[in-house]
Design a protein around this motif. Sequence first.
Motif, PDB file in Angstrom:
ATOM      1  N   ARG A 128       0.740  -1.427  -0.107  1.00 34.49           N
ATOM      2  CA  ARG A 128       0.114   0.055   0.032  1.00 34.49           C
ATOM      3  C   ARG A 128       0.878   1.255  -0.118  1.00 34.49           C
ATOM      4  N   PHE A 129       1.974   1.089  -0.135  1.00 31.85           N
ATOM      5  CA  PHE A 129       3.048   2.291  -0.126  1.00 31.85           C
ATOM      6  C   PHE A 129       3.199   2.984  -1.536  1.00 31.85           C
ATOM      7  N   ILE A 130       3.447   4.375  -1.421  1.00 26.83           N
ATOM      8  CA  ILE A 130       3.584   5.019  -2.629  1.00 26.83           C
ATOM      9  C   ILE A 130       4.967   5.458  -2.491  1.00 26.83           C
ATOM     10  N   SER A 131       5.932   5.584  -3.377  1.00 20.22           N
ATOM     11  CA  SER A 131       7.157   6.223  -3.097  1.00 20.22           C
ATOM     12  C   SER A 131       7.112   7.296  -4.432  1.00 20.22           C
ATOM     13  N   ALA A 132       6.812   8.589  -4.085  1.00 17.93           N
ATOM     14  CA  ALA A 132       6.918   9.549  -5.092  1.00 17.93           C
ATOM     15  C   ALA A 132       7.069  10.960  -4.430  1.00 17.93           C
ATOM     16  N   GLY A 133       7.891  11.634  -5.379  1.00 16.44           N
ATOM     17  CA  GLY A 133       8.098  12.969  -4.692  1.00 16.44           C
ATOM     18  C   GLY A 133       9.389  13.520  -4.734  1.00 16.44           C
ATOM     19  N   MET A 134      10.205  14.345  -5.321  1.00 16.95           N
ATOM     20  CA  MET A 134      11.287  14.893  -5.045  1.00 16.95           C
ATOM     21  C   MET A 134      11.346  16.272  -4.561  1.00 16.95           C
ATOM     22  N   SER A 135      12.595  16.764  -4.373  1.00 18.08           N
ATOM     23  CA  SER A 135      12.552  18.331  -3.883  1.00 18.08           C
ATOM     24  C   SER A 135      11.575  19.260  -4.673  1.00 18.08           C
ATOM     25  N   GLY A 136      11.422  19.217  -6.007  1.00 19.92           N
ATOM     26  CA  GLY A 136      10.792  20.196  -6.686  1.00 19.92           C
ATOM     27  C   GLY A 136       9.237  20.047  -6.645  1.00 19.92           C
ATOM     28  N   ASP A 137       8.808  18.809  -6.196  1.00 22.45           N
ATOM     29  CA  ASP A 137       7.452  18.579  -6.438  1.00 22.45           C
ATOM     30  C   ASP A 137       6.471  17.603  -5.236  1.00 22.45           C
ATOM     31  N   PHE A 138       7.153  17.356  -4.231  1.00 19.13           N
ATOM     32  CA  PHE A 138       6.899  16.455  -3.212  1.00 19.13           C
ATOM     33  C   PHE A 138       5.526  16.847  -2.523  1.00 19.13           C
ATOM     34  N   GLU A 139       5.295  18.295  -2.469  1.00 18.48           N
ATOM     35  CA  GLU A 139       3.803  18.559  -1.967  1.00 18.48           C
ATOM     36  C   GLU A 139       2.858  17.707  -2.880  1.00 18.48           C
ATOM     37  N   ALA A 140       2.969  18.046  -4.024  1.00 15.17           N
ATOM     38  CA  ALA A 140       1.915  17.459  -5.106  1.00 15.17           C
ATOM     39  C   ALA A 140       1.884  15.788  -4.885  1.00 15.17           C
ATOM     40  N   ALA A 141       2.881  15.424  -4.839  1.00 19.06           N
ATOM     41  CA  ALA A 141       2.946  13.735  -4.712  1.00 19.06           C
ATOM     42  C   ALA A 141       2.095  13.380  -3.109  1.00 19.06           C
ATOM     43  N   ILE A 142       2.323  13.979  -2.137  1.00 13.86           N
ATOM     44  CA  ILE A 142       1.731  14.021  -1.040  1.00 13.86           C
ATOM     45  C   ILE A 142       0.280  14.015  -1.254  1.00 13.86           C
ATOM     46  N   ARG A 143      -0.049  15.101  -1.895  1.00 15.53           N
ATOM     47  CA  ARG A 143      -1.575  15.172  -2.116  1.00 15.53           C
ATOM     48  C   ARG A 143      -2.075  14.081  -3.001  1.00 15.53           C
ATOM     49  N   ALA A 144      -1.208  13.305  -3.787  1.00 15.15           N
ATOM     50  CA  ALA A 144      -1.688  12.103  -4.467  1.00 15.15           C
ATOM     51  C   ALA A 144      -1.439  11.010  -3.736  1.00 15.15           C
ATOM     52  N   GLY A 145      -1.135  11.147  -2.532  1.00 17.16           N
ATOM     53  CA  GLY A 145      -1.095   9.766  -1.696  1.00 17.16           C
ATOM     54  C   GLY A 145       0.481   9.248  -1.512  1.00 17.16           C
ATOM     55  N   ALA A 146       1.399   9.909  -1.820  1.00 16.25           N
ATOM     56  CA  ALA A 146       2.743   9.491  -1.513  1.00 16.25           C
ATOM     57  C   ALA A 146       3.013   9.294   0.051  1.00 16.25           C
ATOM     58  N   THR A 147       3.617   7.966   0.418  1.00 15.77           N
ATOM     59  CA  THR A 147       3.918   7.603   1.692  1.00 15.77           C
ATOM     60  C   THR A 147       5.228   7.936   1.807  1.00 15.77           C
ATOM     61  N   HIS A 148       6.199   7.718   0.709  1.00 16.05           N
ATOM     62  CA  HIS A 148       7.714   7.986   1.080  1.00 16.05           C
ATOM     63  C   HIS A 148       7.992   9.005  -0.277  1.00 16.05           C
ATOM     64  N   VAL A 149       8.645  10.090   0.455  1.00 17.05           N
ATOM     65  CA  VAL A 149       9.105  11.060  -0.498  1.00 17.05           C
ATOM     66  C   VAL A 149      10.950  10.962  -0.488  1.00 17.05           C
ATOM     67  N   ARG A 150      11.290  11.138  -1.508  1.00 14.36           N
ATOM     68  CA  ARG A 150      12.644  11.275  -1.859  1.00 14.36           C
ATOM     69  C   ARG A 150      13.522  12.302  -1.889  1.00 14.36           C
TER      70      ARG A 150
END
Length: 235
Positions: A200-222
């Motif tokens: 159920r985990f989602i690894s998504a989002g880097m320095s430039g876009d991790f807020e967008a990734a968190i809004r889309a359900g990211a559980t791990h930001v890199r």
Amino acid sequence: MPESRRDEIASGLAEVRERIRQAAAGAGREPTDVTLVVVTKTWPASDLRLLHDLGVRDVGENRHQEAEEKAAELADLEFTWHFVGQVQSNKATHIAAYADTVHSVDSVRVAQRLNAGAHQHERELDCFIQVNLDPEAARKGRGGVVAAEVDDVAHAIETAGRLRLVGVMGVAPLDADAVAAYADLHETSERLVARYPSARFISAGMSGDFEAAIRAGATHVRVGSAVLGQRALLR
Ligand SMILES: *Cc1c(COP(=O)(O)O)cnc(C)c1O
């Protein structure tokens, strides 16, 4: 007097943690649902010691040789090592010696080689399937599996023995809409979870876009540069 490296990292870290907190709150999520993986590629082991001192336990690397050297040099510290770069299958057995989590499983073959390595080193590995979010990269055979092949790789991971399927990972295309890319990844995640509820985990989002990734359900930001600063040009 110039800021010390410790102060510099501490302030980058505080800023990123606050951005995560706000993005999670804005999405009606708990900040503790989001794991910050600090991507330390190109930075020296001394920076990882500072990070450890500042409470970071999850670190990410994308090149085998560099990751292997740092993991050996920092063996006295408790870190969870995340491998986030493309896994060359001839390196996979070696990566399994130190990595705890591999974010970039992109073929049945890589899953099999990681499993062989995990077996050899008597370890277990958490695995994300890297899903392609960039048609341009897909044409070059990079950037993860296409959505239609996710099931094959999931099956390979789940039946391997020493691998645990934990979810999906994606890298948004540089010049495109990260929101749309992360929405696609979220859909792929939902299909996977329907078959493998623990993935159920989602690894998504880097320095430039991790807020967008968190809004889309990211559980791990890199996140690398937002914590550690701009990397020198890659060697
Ligand atoms: C380098 C890297 C990151 C971090 O990138 P920043 O823009 O520095 O935050 C995240 N994921 C992967 C796969 C990377 O290679």
